[in-house]
Design a protein around this motif. Sequence first.
Motif, PDB file in Angstrom:
ATOM      1  N   ALA A 160       0.836  -1.095   0.086  1.00 30.86           N
ATOM      2  CA  ALA A 160       0.064   0.045  -0.089  1.00 30.86           C
ATOM      3  C   ALA A 160       1.051   1.379  -0.059  1.00 30.86           C
ATOM      4  N   LEU A 161       1.848   1.270   0.928  1.00 35.05           N
ATOM      5  CA  LEU A 161       2.795   2.458   0.791  1.00 35.05           C
ATOM      6  C   LEU A 161       3.377   2.550  -0.596  1.00 35.05           C
ATOM      7  N   MET A 162       4.207   1.343  -0.814  1.00 32.96           N
ATOM      8  CA  MET A 162       4.567   1.581  -2.457  1.00 32.96           C
ATOM      9  C   MET A 162       3.758   1.881  -3.367  1.00 32.96           C
ATOM     10  N   ALA A 163       2.667   1.543  -3.396  1.00 31.05           N
ATOM     11  CA  ALA A 163       1.610   2.084  -4.443  1.00 31.05           C
ATOM     12  C   ALA A 163       1.797   3.776  -4.532  1.00 31.05           C
ATOM     13  N   ARG A 164       2.004   4.355  -3.529  1.00 31.20           N
ATOM     14  CA  ARG A 164       1.896   5.476  -3.358  1.00 31.20           C
ATOM     15  C   ARG A 164       3.499   6.239  -3.677  1.00 31.20           C
ATOM     16  N   ALA A 165       4.389   5.584  -3.835  1.00 28.18           N
ATOM     17  CA  ALA A 165       5.591   6.161  -4.015  1.00 28.18           C
ATOM     18  C   ALA A 165       5.832   6.277  -5.580  1.00 28.18           C
TER      19      ALA A 165
END
Length: 118
Positions: free
Chosen positions: A63-68
């Motif tokens: 989920a965090l990587m999707a925002r990166a």
Amino acid sequence: MLRLPGEIAEEVHSAGLSFRETDDIHNIIGEADVLYVTRVQKERFTDLALYDSVKEHYVVDDALMARARERMIVMHPLPRVGEIAYTVDDDPRAAYFRQMRNGMYIRMALLAAVLGKA
């Protein structure tokens, strides 16, 4: 507790550089080019209750990587203790295995040089 030590912050400012600290990585992940992650080191805590309260505060997951950013990289000195989800390993931005491999080659070269084998 998990802040940059004041003397290091002062050195950075004295060098004419700037930085930001945040309590929520989700607020800045879209701006980062490099995310350097380390584990929260239990051995540095005298109060284990405090350690337990912060040890999983930052977790890099899908989920965090999707925002990166698409070209951001994630680095980590390894081993990890839960601060990076195993599913992130397959993300091309996960650079920590390359980082580990390159570090091994550097240590081998340094040892060879010290031992006169270079």
